[in-house]
Design a protein around this motif. Sequence first.
Motif, PDB file in Angstrom:
ATOM      1  N   LEU A 109       0.843  -1.193   0.000  1.00  0.00           N
ATOM      2  CA  LEU A 109       0.000   0.000   0.000  1.00  0.00           C
ATOM      3  C   LEU A 109       0.877   1.242   0.000  1.00  0.00           C
ATOM      4  O   LEU A 109       1.722   1.418   0.881  1.00  0.00           O
ATOM      5  N   LYS A 110       0.705   2.070  -1.013  1.00  0.00           N
ATOM      6  CA  LYS A 110       1.487   3.298  -1.137  1.00  0.00           C
ATOM      7  C   LYS A 110       0.676   4.311  -1.931  1.00  0.00           C
ATOM      8  O   LYS A 110      -0.273   3.953  -2.642  1.00  0.00           O
ATOM      9  N   PRO A 111       1.041   5.601  -1.828  1.00  0.00           N
ATOM     10  CA  PRO A 111       0.307   6.627  -2.582  1.00  0.00           C
ATOM     11  C   PRO A 111       0.405   6.386  -4.089  1.00  0.00           C
ATOM     12  O   PRO A 111       1.437   5.935  -4.596  1.00  0.00           O
ATOM     13  N   HIS A 112      -0.698   6.685  -4.782  1.00  0.00           N
ATOM     14  CA  HIS A 112      -0.694   6.627  -6.239  1.00  0.00           C
ATOM     15  C   HIS A 112       0.199   7.757  -6.762  1.00  0.00           C
ATOM     16  O   HIS A 112       0.306   8.806  -6.128  1.00  0.00           O
ATOM     17  N   PRO A 113       0.809   7.572  -7.928  1.00  0.00           N
ATOM     18  CA  PRO A 113       1.593   8.670  -8.509  1.00  0.00           C
ATOM     19  C   PRO A 113       0.667   9.766  -9.037  1.00  0.00           C
ATOM     20  O   PRO A 113      -0.530   9.540  -9.253  1.00  0.00           O
ATOM     21  N   GLU A 114       1.229  10.945  -9.265  1.00  0.00           N
ATOM     22  CA  GLU A 114       0.452  12.041  -9.859  1.00  0.00           C
ATOM     23  C   GLU A 114      -0.044  11.608 -11.231  1.00  0.00           C
ATOM     24  O   GLU A 114       0.632  10.829 -11.899  1.00  0.00           O
ATOM     25  N   PRO A 115      -1.168  12.002 -11.697  1.00  0.00           N
ATOM     26  CA  PRO A 115      -2.101  12.931 -11.090  1.00  0.00           C
ATOM     27  C   PRO A 115      -3.131  12.248 -10.180  1.00  0.00           C
ATOM     28  O   PRO A 115      -4.039  12.898  -9.687  1.00  0.00           O
ATOM     29  N   ASP A 116      -2.993  10.954  -9.959  1.00  0.00           N
ATOM     30  CA  ASP A 116      -3.948  10.211  -9.130  1.00  0.00           C
ATOM     31  C   ASP A 116      -3.482  10.095  -7.683  1.00  0.00           C
ATOM     32  O   ASP A 116      -3.818   9.144  -6.992  1.00  0.00           O
ATOM     33  N   ASP A 117      -2.711  11.052  -7.193  1.00  0.00           N
ATOM     34  CA  ASP A 117      -2.083  10.931  -5.888  1.00  0.00           C
ATOM     35  C   ASP A 117      -3.010  11.229  -4.713  1.00  0.00           C
ATOM     36  O   ASP A 117      -2.576  11.269  -3.573  1.00  0.00           O
ATOM     37  N   GLY A 118      -4.294  11.383  -4.961  1.00  0.00           N
ATOM     38  CA  GLY A 118      -5.258  11.577  -3.874  1.00  0.00           C
ATOM     39  C   GLY A 118      -5.601  10.273  -3.176  1.00  0.00           C
ATOM     40  O   GLY A 118      -6.293  10.261  -2.161  1.00  0.00           O
ATOM     41  N   GLY A 119      -5.101   9.159  -3.688  1.00  0.00           N
ATOM     42  CA  GLY A 119      -5.401   7.860  -3.097  1.00  0.00           C
ATOM     43  C   GLY A 119      -4.150   7.021  -2.934  1.00  0.00           C
ATOM     44  O   GLY A 119      -3.065   7.378  -3.396  1.00  0.00           O
ATOM     45  N   CYS A 120      -4.315   5.900  -2.250  1.00  0.00           N
ATOM     46  CA  CYS A 120      -3.250   4.912  -2.077  1.00  0.00           C
ATOM     47  C   CYS A 120      -3.766   3.596  -2.640  1.00  0.00           C
ATOM     48  O   CYS A 120      -4.982   3.364  -2.682  1.00  0.00           O
ATOM     49  N   GLY A 121      -2.855   2.719  -3.038  1.00  0.00           N
ATOM     50  CA  GLY A 121      -3.280   1.438  -3.578  1.00  0.00           C
ATOM     51  C   GLY A 121      -2.281   0.336  -3.299  1.00  0.00           C
ATOM     52  O   GLY A 121      -1.103   0.587  -3.059  1.00  0.00           O
ATOM     53  N   SER A 122      -2.788  -0.879  -3.314  1.00  0.00           N
ATOM     54  CA  SER A 122      -1.988  -2.084  -3.095  1.00  0.00           C
ATOM     55  C   SER A 122      -2.574  -3.194  -3.950  1.00  0.00           C
ATOM     56  O   SER A 122      -3.780  -3.219  -4.219  1.00  0.00           O
ATOM     57  N   ALA A 123      -1.729  -4.144  -4.343  1.00  0.00           N
ATOM     58  CA  ALA A 123      -2.200  -5.334  -5.065  1.00  0.00           C
ATOM     59  C   ALA A 123      -1.699  -6.569  -4.322  1.00  0.00           C
ATOM     60  O   ALA A 123      -0.526  -6.653  -3.965  1.00  0.00           O
ATOM     61  N   THR A 124      -2.622  -7.516  -4.081  1.00  0.00           N
ATOM     62  CA  THR A 124      -2.294  -8.738  -3.362  1.00  0.00           C
ATOM     63  C   THR A 124      -2.903  -9.932  -4.074  1.00  0.00           C
ATOM     64  O   THR A 124      -4.089  -9.911  -4.423  1.00  0.00           O
ATOM     65  N   ARG A 125      -2.084 -10.966  -4.306  1.00  0.00           N
ATOM     66  CA  ARG A 125      -2.617 -12.228  -4.822  1.00  0.00           C
ATOM     67  C   ARG A 125      -2.909 -13.093  -3.604  1.00  0.00           C
ATOM     68  O   ARG A 125      -2.008 -13.425  -2.835  1.00  0.00           O
ATOM     69  N   ASP A 126      -4.189 -13.432  -3.403  1.00  0.00           N
ATOM     70  CA  ASP A 126      -4.546 -14.235  -2.234  1.00  0.00           C
ATOM     71  C   ASP A 126      -4.165 -15.699  -2.447  1.00  0.00           C
ATOM     72  O   ASP A 126      -3.734 -16.083  -3.540  1.00  0.00           O
ATOM     73  N   ARG A 127      -4.294 -16.499  -1.421  1.00  0.00           N
ATOM     74  CA  ARG A 127      -3.875 -17.903  -1.504  1.00  0.00           C
ATOM     75  C   ARG A 127      -4.748 -18.728  -2.439  1.00  0.00           C
ATOM     76  O   ARG A 127      -4.417 -19.870  -2.751  1.00  0.00           O
ATOM     77  N   PHE A 128      -5.834 -18.139  -2.936  1.00  0.00           N
ATOM     78  CA  PHE A 128      -6.731 -18.831  -3.869  1.00  0.00           C
ATOM     79  C   PHE A 128      -6.448 -18.433  -5.313  1.00  0.00           C
ATOM     80  O   PHE A 128      -7.096 -18.910  -6.232  1.00  0.00           O
ATOM     81  N   GLY A 129      -5.480 -17.517  -5.512  1.00  0.00           N
ATOM     82  CA  GLY A 129      -5.062 -17.127  -6.853  1.00  0.00           C
ATOM     83  C   GLY A 129      -5.663 -15.842  -7.378  1.00  0.00           C
ATOM     84  O   GLY A 129      -5.300 -15.398  -8.468  1.00  0.00           O
ATOM     85  N   PHE A 130      -6.582 -15.218  -6.643  1.00  0.00           N
ATOM     86  CA  PHE A 130      -7.208 -13.977  -7.116  1.00  0.00           C
ATOM     87  C   PHE A 130      -6.372 -12.770  -6.713  1.00  0.00           C
ATOM     88  O   PHE A 130      -5.777 -12.742  -5.631  1.00  0.00           O
TER      89      PHE A 130
END
Length: 142
Positions: A109-130
């Motif tokens: 989880l980290k801030p989005h780069p400009e120009p979308d820097d008003g939010g933060c995002g993360s990506a996770t692959r769960d143990r089921f593959g999604f």
Amino acid sequence: MDKKKHEIIPYLSFKGNCEEALSAYIKAFGGEIYYMSRWSEETADAPELIGKVMHTEFALGGTRMAAGDTVESAGGNTDIRLMVHMDTIEEALNTVSVLAESGTVLSPLKPHPEPDDGGCGSATRDRFGFIWIITCPNPNKQ
């Protein structure tokens, strides 16, 4: 073209661990199971499906979803990612932590780069593959 309102319901396929996945997802997001049926000797396409989830409908947060176990599934479809907006960074960090149990954080989880820097995002692959994209407001931009 007639514009009707239809509910689009994501349908997740699992290879024998649908019920375990629902428990993990409800732990991460809150929710409830509305309905669940199971494969029987008469309905199963393969012996390993007997007793597994044939079809379930459930809610994660405010989203209605469906799922089931199938022999055709090789795990999560990496072409489709599930995105969830959280209200706070604490809530987002907790959700990423739950999804990462026996899974992999692809992007912390980290801030989005400009120009979308008003939010933060993360990506996770769960143990089921999604793959789950978890977002929240950037507390430094509030």
